[in-house]
Design a protein around this motif. Structure first.
Motif, PDB file in Angstrom:
ATOM      1  N   ALA A  55       0.465  -1.253  -0.036  1.00  0.00           N
ATOM      2  CA  ALA A  55       0.154   0.179   0.018  1.00  0.00           C
ATOM      3  C   ALA A  55       0.949   1.080  -0.281  1.00  0.00           C
ATOM      4  N   ALA A  56       0.536   2.322   0.223  1.00  0.00           N
ATOM      5  CA  ALA A  56       1.743   4.023   0.263  1.00  0.00           C
ATOM      6  C   ALA A  56       1.874   4.176   1.335  1.00  0.00           C
ATOM      7  N   TYR A  57       3.337   2.921   1.767  1.00  0.00           N
ATOM      8  CA  TYR A  57       4.026   3.593   2.532  1.00  0.00           C
ATOM      9  C   TYR A  57       4.874   2.879   2.077  1.00  0.00           C
ATOM     10  N   VAL A  58       6.668   3.134   3.380  1.00  0.00           N
ATOM     11  CA  VAL A  58       7.836   3.137   2.862  1.00  0.00           C
ATOM     12  C   VAL A  58       8.150   1.647   4.351  1.00  0.00           C
ATOM     13  N   PRO A  59       9.119   0.382   3.692  1.00  0.00           N
ATOM     14  CA  PRO A  59       9.059  -0.512   4.748  1.00  0.00           C
ATOM     15  C   PRO A  59       9.975   0.085   5.963  1.00  0.00           C
ATOM     16  N   ALA A  60      10.531   0.960   5.528  1.00  0.00           N
ATOM     17  CA  ALA A  60      11.577   1.975   6.957  1.00  0.00           C
ATOM     18  C   ALA A  60      11.733   3.349   6.936  1.00  0.00           C
ATOM     19  N   VAL A  61      11.563   4.024   8.050  1.00  0.00           N
ATOM     20  CA  VAL A  61      12.224   5.898   8.307  1.00  0.00           C
ATOM     21  C   VAL A  61      13.347   5.920   9.013  1.00  0.00           C
ATOM     22  N   ARG A  62      13.985   6.459   8.577  1.00  0.00           N
ATOM     23  CA  ARG A  62      14.642   7.316   9.897  1.00  0.00           C
ATOM     24  C   ARG A  62      14.509   8.474  10.615  1.00  0.00           C
ATOM     25  N   THR A  63      14.275   8.939  11.478  1.00  0.00           N
ATOM     26  CA  THR A  63      14.023  10.279  12.341  1.00  0.00           C
ATOM     27  C   THR A  63      15.124  10.286  13.379  1.00  0.00           C
ATOM     28  N   GLY A  64      16.377  11.166  13.310  1.00  0.00           N
ATOM     29  CA  GLY A  64      17.319  11.495  13.928  1.00  0.00           C
ATOM     30  C   GLY A  64      18.109   9.968  14.240  1.00  0.00           C
ATOM     31  N   ASN A  65      18.502   9.106  15.301  1.00  0.00           N
ATOM     32  CA  ASN A  65      19.001   7.975  15.117  1.00  0.00           C
ATOM     33  C   ASN A  65      18.322   7.217  16.086  1.00  0.00           C
ATOM     34  N   VAL A 113      15.469   4.370  13.927  1.00  0.00           N
ATOM     35  CA  VAL A 113      14.935   3.719  12.626  1.00  0.00           C
ATOM     36  C   VAL A 113      13.239   3.131  13.135  1.00  0.00           C
ATOM     37  N   TYR A 114      12.196   3.103  12.390  1.00  0.00           N
ATOM     38  CA  TYR A 114      11.347   2.511  12.675  1.00  0.00           C
ATOM     39  C   TYR A 114      10.663   1.928  11.450  1.00  0.00           C
ATOM     40  N   THR A 115      10.341   0.373  11.146  1.00  0.00           N
ATOM     41  CA  THR A 115       9.859   0.013  10.452  1.00  0.00           C
ATOM     42  C   THR A 115       8.417  -0.500  10.710  1.00  0.00           C
ATOM     43  N   ALA A 117      11.868  -7.676   8.961  1.00  0.00           N
ATOM     44  CA  ALA A 117      12.217  -5.988   9.402  1.00  0.00           C
ATOM     45  C   ALA A 117      13.395  -5.948   9.564  1.00  0.00           C
ATOM     46  N   LEU A 118      14.682  -7.010   9.707  1.00  0.00           N
ATOM     47  CA  LEU A 118      15.950  -6.280   9.248  1.00  0.00           C
ATOM     48  C   LEU A 118      16.653  -5.842   8.360  1.00  0.00           C
ATOM     49  N   SER A 119      15.590  -6.740   7.211  1.00  0.00           N
ATOM     50  CA  SER A 119      15.861  -6.070   5.772  1.00  0.00           C
ATOM     51  C   SER A 119      15.816  -4.867   5.482  1.00  0.00           C
ATOM     52  N   ALA A 120      14.704  -4.442   5.967  1.00  0.00           N
ATOM     53  CA  ALA A 120      14.078  -3.065   6.206  1.00  0.00           C
ATOM     54  C   ALA A 120      15.270  -2.050   6.684  1.00  0.00           C
ATOM     55  N   ILE A 121      15.596  -2.152   7.043  1.00  0.00           N
ATOM     56  CA  ILE A 121      16.519  -1.596   8.224  1.00  0.00           C
ATOM     57  C   ILE A 121      17.476  -1.395   7.692  1.00  0.00           C
ATOM     58  N   ASP A 122      18.101  -2.582   7.132  1.00  0.00           N
ATOM     59  CA  ASP A 122      19.504  -2.635   6.511  1.00  0.00           C
ATOM     60  C   ASP A 122      19.159  -2.234   4.932  1.00  0.00           C
ATOM     61  N   SER A 123      17.951  -2.207   4.401  1.00  0.00           N
ATOM     62  CA  SER A 123      18.218  -1.762   2.843  1.00  0.00           C
ATOM     63  C   SER A 123      18.422   0.131   2.940  1.00  0.00           C
ATOM     64  N   LEU A 124      17.548   0.644   4.509  1.00  0.00           N
ATOM     65  CA  LEU A 124      18.146   2.190   4.490  1.00  0.00           C
ATOM     66  C   LEU A 124      19.000   2.589   5.005  1.00  0.00           C
ATOM     67  N   VAL A 125      19.315   1.575   5.728  1.00  0.00           N
ATOM     68  CA  VAL A 125      20.447   2.608   6.761  1.00  0.00           C
ATOM     69  C   VAL A 125      21.827   2.063   7.248  1.00  0.00           C
ATOM     70  N   GLY A 126      21.846  -0.448   6.453  1.00  0.00           N
ATOM     71  CA  GLY A 126      22.857  -0.109   6.319  1.00  0.00           C
ATOM     72  C   GLY A 126      22.974  -1.784   8.185  1.00  0.00           C
ATOM     73  N   LEU A 127      22.763  -2.278   8.145  1.00  0.00           N
ATOM     74  CA  LEU A 127      22.727  -3.256   9.717  1.00  0.00           C
ATOM     75  C   LEU A 127      23.615  -2.942  10.058  1.00  0.00           C
ATOM     76  N   GLU A 142       2.358  -9.750  12.574  1.00  0.00           N
ATOM     77  CA  GLU A 142       3.624  -8.933  12.498  1.00  0.00           C
ATOM     78  C   GLU A 142       4.095  -7.942  13.137  1.00  0.00           C
ATOM     79  N   VAL A 143       5.041  -7.846  12.545  1.00  0.00           N
ATOM     80  CA  VAL A 143       6.120  -7.246  13.759  1.00  0.00           C
ATOM     81  C   VAL A 143       6.323  -6.221  13.577  1.00  0.00           C
ATOM     82  N   GLU A 144       6.312  -5.450  13.693  1.00  0.00           N
ATOM     83  CA  GLU A 144       7.837  -3.694  14.237  1.00  0.00           C
ATOM     84  C   GLU A 144       8.716  -4.033  14.707  1.00  0.00           C
ATOM     85  N   LEU A 145       9.831  -2.842  14.184  1.00  0.00           N
ATOM     86  CA  LEU A 145      11.154  -2.394  15.184  1.00  0.00           C
ATOM     87  C   LEU A 145      11.550  -1.165  14.830  1.00  0.00           C
TER      88      LEU A 145
END
Length: 154
Positions: free
Chosen positions: A25-35, A37-39, A76-86, A146-149
């Motif tokens: 749907a209309a969202y992204v896998p992960a977003v960073r704000t400051g330090n 990351v929300y998946t 969820a870890l994959s989403a984080i990895d694709s955004l900022v690197g694991l 469903e899991v979010e980190l």
């Protein structure tokens, strides 16, 4: 683990991160704000398909649910990895797990442990986190879990 060598730890454990699941749907896998990351909530997709559907405590056993929660955490870890690197992860801050539950099923904490135990295995003390495990009547696409980190990153 010093230096945040989480990629090396995954290799040591024989775990390979899956490709990042494309949003449905209309969202992204992960977003960073400051330090932080929300998946987005991650369901147990494997190779573009739902690994299982149904409710835990009915079509899905608690043990299967635990394995599915582990898959969600890997996604969820994959989403984080694709955004900022694991390897930029400093610590796991919070896990939120939703369990599609059959009437009368109250074992949500045990199911969400599948995600928590994986994070502890990979991140050690940096994997210790706050957590919510919530029973719900339905999840998207018939997902059982469903899991979010929320993670702190450098």
């Amino acid at each position: 683990m010093s230096g945040g060598r989480w990629s090396a730890r995954l290799t040591e454990l024989g775990i390979e991160l899956p490709p990042t699941v494309k949003p449905v749907a209309a969202y992204v896998p992960a977003v960073r704000t400051g330090n932080l990351v929300y998946t987005a909530g991650q369901v147990p997709m494997v190779s573009g398909e739902m690994a299982a559907t149904g409710k835990v405590g009915a079509e899905i056993s608690p043990e299967q649910g635990r394995e599915l929660a582990r898959i969600c955490a890997l996604n969820a870890l994959s989403a984080i990895d694709s955004l900022v690197g694991l390897d930029s992860i400093v610590r796991i801050v919070k896990v939120v797990g939703f369990v599609a539950s059959a009437p009368g099923f109250g074992g949500q904490p045990g199911v969400v442990n599948g995600a928590s135990l994986l994070l502890g295995e990979v991140f050690g003390d940096a994997g210790a986190h706050a957590r919510s495990a919530v029973g719900v009547s339905e999840l998207p696409l018939g997902a059982p879990v469903e899991v979010e980190l929320i993670v702190e990153v450098a």
